[in-house]
Design an enzyme around this catalytic site. Structure first.
Site, PDB file in Angstrom:
ATOM      1  N   ASP A 217     -25.104  -6.521  -4.746  1.00 47.99           N
ATOM      2  CA  ASP A 217     -26.507  -6.271  -5.094  1.00 47.99           C
ATOM      3  C   ASP A 217     -26.853  -4.789  -5.000  1.00 47.99           C
ATOM      4  O   ASP A 217     -27.605  -4.265  -5.828  1.00 47.99           O
ATOM      5  CB  ASP A 217     -27.437  -7.077  -4.181  1.00 47.99           C
ATOM      6  CG  ASP A 217     -27.475  -8.551  -4.561  1.00 47.99           C
ATOM      7  OD1 ASP A 217     -26.945  -8.909  -5.634  1.00 47.99           O
ATOM      8  OD2 ASP A 217     -28.044  -9.342  -3.782  1.00 47.99           O
TER       9      ASP A 217
ATOM     10  N   ASN B 234     -13.490   1.279  -4.039  1.00 44.00           N
ATOM     11  CA  ASN B 234     -12.539   0.305  -3.530  1.00 44.00           C
ATOM     12  C   ASN B 234     -13.139  -0.227  -2.235  1.00 44.00           C
ATOM     13  O   ASN B 234     -12.956   0.364  -1.174  1.00 44.00           O
ATOM     14  CB  ASN B 234     -11.179   0.949  -3.267  1.00 44.00           C
ATOM     15  CG  ASN B 234     -10.180  -0.065  -2.720  1.00 44.00           C
ATOM     16  OD1 ASN B 234     -10.532  -1.208  -2.436  1.00 44.00           O
ATOM     17  ND2 ASN B 234      -8.932   0.361  -2.577  1.00 44.00           N
TER      18      ASN B 234
ATOM     19  N   HIS C  95     -14.130  -9.136  -2.141  1.00 41.49           N
ATOM     20  CA  HIS C  95     -13.914 -10.547  -2.421  1.00 41.49           C
ATOM     21  C   HIS C  95     -15.083 -11.447  -2.013  1.00 41.49           C
ATOM     22  O   HIS C  95     -15.121 -12.604  -2.391  1.00 41.49           O
ATOM     23  CB  HIS C  95     -12.624 -11.009  -1.730  1.00 41.49           C
ATOM     24  CG  HIS C  95     -11.461 -10.079  -1.970  1.00 41.49           C
ATOM     25  ND1 HIS C  95     -11.004  -9.784  -3.237  1.00 41.49           N
ATOM     26  CD2 HIS C  95     -10.699  -9.340  -1.118  1.00 41.49           C
ATOM     27  CE1 HIS C  95      -9.990  -8.918  -3.149  1.00 41.49           C
ATOM     28  NE2 HIS C  95      -9.795  -8.634  -1.871  1.00 41.49           N
TER      29      HIS C  95
ATOM     30  N   HIS D 210      -8.181  -1.006  -6.885  1.00 40.02           N
ATOM     31  CA  HIS D 210      -7.393  -1.526  -5.761  1.00 40.02           C
ATOM     32  C   HIS D 210      -6.006  -0.927  -5.823  1.00 40.02           C
ATOM     33  O   HIS D 210      -5.400  -0.885  -6.901  1.00 40.02           O
ATOM     34  CB  HIS D 210      -7.308  -3.056  -5.804  1.00 40.02           C
ATOM     35  CG  HIS D 210      -8.660  -3.680  -5.735  1.00 40.02           C
ATOM     36  ND1 HIS D 210      -9.389  -3.733  -4.571  1.00 40.02           N
ATOM     37  CD2 HIS D 210      -9.449  -4.190  -6.710  1.00 40.02           C
ATOM     38  CE1 HIS D 210     -10.567  -4.278  -4.834  1.00 40.02           C
ATOM     39  NE2 HIS D 210     -10.632  -4.561  -6.118  1.00 40.02           N
TER      40      HIS D 210
ATOM     41  N   TYR E  92       0.797  -1.230   0.000  1.00 35.78           N
ATOM     42  CA  TYR E  92       0.000   0.000   0.000  1.00 35.78           C
ATOM     43  C   TYR E  92       0.831   1.284   0.000  1.00 35.78           C
ATOM     44  O   TYR E  92       0.265   2.376  -0.022  1.00 35.78           O
ATOM     45  CB  TYR E  92      -0.951  -0.001   1.204  1.00 35.78           C
ATOM     46  CG  TYR E  92      -1.877  -1.191   1.184  1.00 35.78           C
ATOM     47  CD1 TYR E  92      -2.917  -1.256   0.250  1.00 35.78           C
ATOM     48  CD2 TYR E  92      -1.707  -2.261   2.055  1.00 35.78           C
ATOM     49  CE1 TYR E  92      -3.762  -2.355   0.204  1.00 35.78           C
ATOM     50  CE2 TYR E  92      -2.554  -3.365   2.019  1.00 35.78           C
ATOM     51  CZ  TYR E  92      -3.565  -3.406   1.094  1.00 35.78           C
ATOM     52  OH  TYR E  92      -4.405  -4.485   1.042  1.00 35.78           O
TER      53      TYR E  92
HETATM   54  C1  DQA Z   1      -7.479  -3.560  -1.461  1.00 34.87           C
HETATM   55  C2  DQA Z   1      -7.149  -5.040  -1.667  1.00 34.87           C
HETATM   56  C3  DQA Z   1      -7.993  -5.909  -0.762  1.00 34.87           C
HETATM   57  O1  DQA Z   1      -7.679  -7.265  -0.976  1.00 34.87           O
HETATM   58  C4  DQA Z   1      -7.716  -5.569   0.683  1.00 34.87           C
HETATM   59  O2  DQA Z   1      -8.533  -6.352   1.527  1.00 34.87           O
HETATM   60  C5  DQA Z   1      -7.849  -4.126   0.975  1.00 34.87           C
HETATM   61  C6  DQA Z   1      -7.371  -3.159   0.001  1.00 34.87           C
HETATM   62  C7  DQA Z   1      -6.534  -2.652  -2.266  1.00 34.87           C
HETATM   63  O3  DQA Z   1      -6.821  -1.471  -2.395  1.00 34.87           O
HETATM   64  O4  DQA Z   1      -5.493  -3.120  -2.740  1.00 34.87           O
HETATM   65  O5  DQA Z   1      -8.255  -3.735   2.062  1.00 34.87           O
HETATM   66  O6  DQA Z   1      -8.792  -3.325  -1.910  1.00 34.87           O
END
Ligand code: DQA
Length: 155
Positions: free
Chosen positions: A97, A84, A90, A110, A33
Protein backbone atom coordinates in the site's frame (compact mmCIF):
# COMPACT_ATOMS: atom_id res chain seq x y z
CA UNK A 1 28.92 20.63 -15.68
CA UNK A 2 30.97 17.40 -15.72
CA UNK A 3 30.45 14.77 -18.41
CA UNK A 4 28.60 12.40 -16.13
CA UNK A 5 26.30 15.00 -14.59
CA UNK A 6 22.63 14.32 -15.32
CA UNK A 7 20.94 16.50 -17.91
CA UNK A 8 18.61 18.99 -16.21
CA UNK A 9 14.94 18.18 -16.69
CA UNK A 10 15.54 14.48 -17.10
CA UNK A 11 14.30 12.38 -14.24
CA UNK A 12 17.25 10.45 -12.83
CA UNK A 13 16.75 10.07 -9.08
CA UNK A 14 16.47 6.42 -8.13
CA UNK A 15 15.73 5.32 -4.58
CA UNK A 16 17.32 1.92 -3.96
CA UNK A 17 15.50 0.23 -1.09
CA UNK A 18 16.54 -2.99 0.60
CA UNK A 19 14.44 -4.74 3.17
CA UNK A 20 14.80 -7.29 5.86
CA UNK A 21 18.00 -9.40 6.10
CA UNK A 22 19.60 -7.91 3.00
CA UNK A 23 22.19 -6.23 5.25
CA UNK A 24 23.33 -9.77 6.13
CA UNK A 25 24.53 -10.56 2.60
CA UNK A 26 27.87 -12.30 2.80
CA UNK A 27 26.51 -14.48 5.64
CA UNK A 28 23.50 -15.82 3.75
CA UNK A 29 23.32 -19.07 1.77
CA UNK A 30 25.92 -18.65 -1.00
CA UNK A 31 23.95 -21.05 -3.17
CA UNK A 32 21.24 -18.41 -3.53
CA UNK A 33 23.03 -15.17 -2.75
CA UNK A 34 26.64 -15.73 -3.74
CA UNK A 35 29.53 -14.44 -1.67
CA UNK A 36 29.03 -10.72 -2.07
CA UNK A 37 28.49 -8.54 0.95
CA UNK A 38 25.89 -5.80 1.20
CA UNK A 39 28.69 -3.22 0.83
CA UNK A 40 29.87 -4.96 -2.37
CA UNK A 41 26.32 -4.91 -3.70
CA UNK A 42 25.85 -1.19 -3.01
CA UNK A 43 29.19 -0.41 -4.68
CA UNK A 44 28.14 -2.38 -7.77
CA UNK A 45 24.79 -0.60 -7.93
CA UNK A 46 26.46 2.79 -7.48
CA UNK A 47 28.92 1.98 -10.26
CA UNK A 48 26.19 0.89 -12.64
CA UNK A 49 24.10 3.95 -11.81
CA UNK A 50 27.02 6.33 -12.38
CA UNK A 51 27.72 4.69 -15.72
CA UNK A 52 24.08 5.16 -16.71
CA UNK A 53 23.99 8.75 -15.49
CA UNK A 54 21.50 8.00 -12.72
CA UNK A 55 21.56 9.40 -9.19
CA UNK A 56 20.99 6.88 -6.42
CA UNK A 57 20.15 7.02 -2.75
CA UNK A 58 20.30 3.85 -0.66
CA UNK A 59 18.11 2.72 2.18
CA UNK A 60 18.05 -0.53 4.15
CA UNK A 61 16.12 -1.52 7.23
CA UNK A 62 15.05 -4.64 9.07
CA UNK A 63 11.94 -2.86 10.39
CA UNK A 64 8.83 -3.00 8.26
CA UNK A 65 7.39 0.27 9.59
CA UNK A 66 10.61 2.11 8.74
CA UNK A 67 10.43 0.76 5.21
CA UNK A 68 6.82 1.98 4.97
CA UNK A 69 7.68 5.42 6.38
CA UNK A 70 10.60 5.78 4.03
CA UNK A 71 8.21 5.20 1.13
CA UNK A 72 5.90 7.85 2.63
CA UNK A 73 8.71 10.38 2.60
CA UNK A 74 9.77 9.93 -1.03
CA UNK A 75 7.43 12.51 -2.50
CA UNK A 76 9.49 15.07 -4.41
CA UNK A 77 12.75 13.27 -3.62
CA UNK A 78 12.80 10.39 -6.09
CA UNK A 79 11.73 9.74 -9.66
CA UNK A 80 11.78 5.96 -9.47
CA UNK A 81 12.24 3.13 -7.02
CA UNK A 82 14.33 -0.01 -7.22
CA UNK A 83 13.28 -2.27 -4.37
CA UNK A 84 14.17 -5.62 -2.92
CA UNK A 85 11.99 -5.93 0.17
CA UNK A 86 13.39 -9.43 0.97
CA UNK A 87 10.85 -11.71 2.64
CA UNK A 88 8.35 -8.82 2.99
CA UNK A 89 7.85 -9.12 -0.77
CA UNK A 90 5.83 -12.25 -0.19
CA UNK A 91 3.31 -10.99 2.36
CA UNK A 92 3.54 -7.32 3.37
CA UNK A 93 0.38 -5.55 2.28
CA UNK A 94 1.56 -2.56 4.33
CA UNK A 95 4.56 -2.17 2.03
CA UNK A 96 2.36 -2.83 -0.98
CA UNK A 97 0.00 0.00 0.00
CA UNK A 98 2.84 2.41 0.79
CA UNK A 99 4.49 1.65 -2.54
CA UNK A 100 1.22 2.32 -4.31
CA UNK A 101 0.83 5.71 -2.69
CA UNK A 102 4.23 6.89 -3.91
CA UNK A 103 2.81 6.76 -7.45
CA UNK A 104 6.40 6.25 -8.68
CA UNK A 105 7.58 3.72 -11.24
CA UNK A 106 9.19 0.83 -9.41
CA UNK A 107 11.12 -2.28 -10.32
CA UNK A 108 11.17 -5.31 -8.03
CA UNK A 109 14.54 -7.07 -7.77
CA UNK A 110 15.61 -10.33 -6.17
CA UNK A 111 19.14 -11.64 -6.11
CA UNK A 112 17.96 -15.24 -6.08
CA UNK A 113 15.68 -17.12 -8.43
CA UNK A 114 12.59 -16.81 -6.26
CA UNK A 115 10.41 -18.69 -8.77
CA UNK A 116 12.53 -21.79 -8.40
CA UNK A 117 12.88 -21.98 -4.65
CA UNK A 118 10.22 -22.67 -2.01
CA UNK A 119 6.61 -22.24 -3.15
CA UNK A 120 5.99 -19.30 -0.78
CA UNK A 121 8.70 -17.24 -2.46
CA UNK A 122 6.82 -17.33 -5.77
CA UNK A 123 4.21 -14.94 -4.46
CA UNK A 124 4.83 -11.20 -4.59
CA UNK A 125 2.29 -8.76 -3.22
CA UNK A 126 4.05 -5.84 -4.97
CA UNK A 127 4.41 -7.36 -8.44
CA UNK A 128 1.27 -5.79 -9.92
CA UNK A 129 2.49 -2.31 -8.88
CA UNK A 130 5.90 -2.65 -10.48
CA UNK A 131 6.73 -1.93 -14.09
CA UNK A 132 9.09 -4.90 -14.10
CA UNK A 133 10.71 -7.58 -12.02
CA UNK A 134 14.22 -9.03 -12.17
CA UNK A 135 15.10 -12.19 -10.24
CA UNK A 136 17.88 -14.75 -10.15
CA UNK A 137 20.57 -12.63 -11.77
CA UNK A 138 22.45 -11.63 -8.62
CA UNK A 139 23.97 -8.15 -8.56
CA UNK A 140 23.70 -7.91 -12.36
CA UNK A 141 19.92 -7.86 -11.96
CA UNK A 142 20.15 -4.47 -10.27
CA UNK A 143 21.82 -3.02 -13.34
CA UNK A 144 19.02 -4.45 -15.51
CA UNK A 145 16.51 -2.84 -13.17
CA UNK A 146 18.27 0.54 -13.40
CA UNK A 147 18.20 0.33 -17.19
CA UNK A 148 14.50 -0.51 -17.10
CA UNK A 149 13.78 2.47 -14.83
CA UNK A 150 15.85 4.74 -17.05
CA UNK A 151 13.82 3.65 -20.08
CA UNK A 152 10.60 4.36 -18.22
CA UNK A 153 11.76 7.76 -16.98
CA UNK A 154 12.95 8.93 -20.36
CA UNK A 155 9.63 8.17 -22.09
C1 DQA B 1 15.25 -12.13 -1.78
C2 DQA B 1 14.35 -13.36 -1.89
C3 DQA B 1 13.42 -13.45 -0.70
O1 DQA B 1 12.60 -14.59 -0.82
C4 DQA B 1 14.23 -13.57 0.58
O2 DQA B 1 13.37 -13.62 1.69
C5 DQA B 1 15.25 -12.51 0.72
C6 DQA B 1 15.99 -12.08 -0.46
C7 DQA B 1 16.29 -12.09 -2.91
O3 DQA B 1 16.91 -11.05 -3.10
O4 DQA B 1 16.51 -13.11 -3.58
O5 DQA B 1 15.55 -12.06 1.82
O6 DQA B 1 14.44 -10.97 -1.90
Amino acid sequence: MTDDAPTPGIRTRIEVMHGVNLDQLGRRDPLHYGELTFGDLERKISGAAAELGLLTRFFQTNHEGEFVEHLHRLEGLADGILLNPGAWTHYSYAIRDALELTGLPAVEVHLSDVDNREQWRRRSVIRELCIDRVAGKGAAGYRDALVRLQQELSR
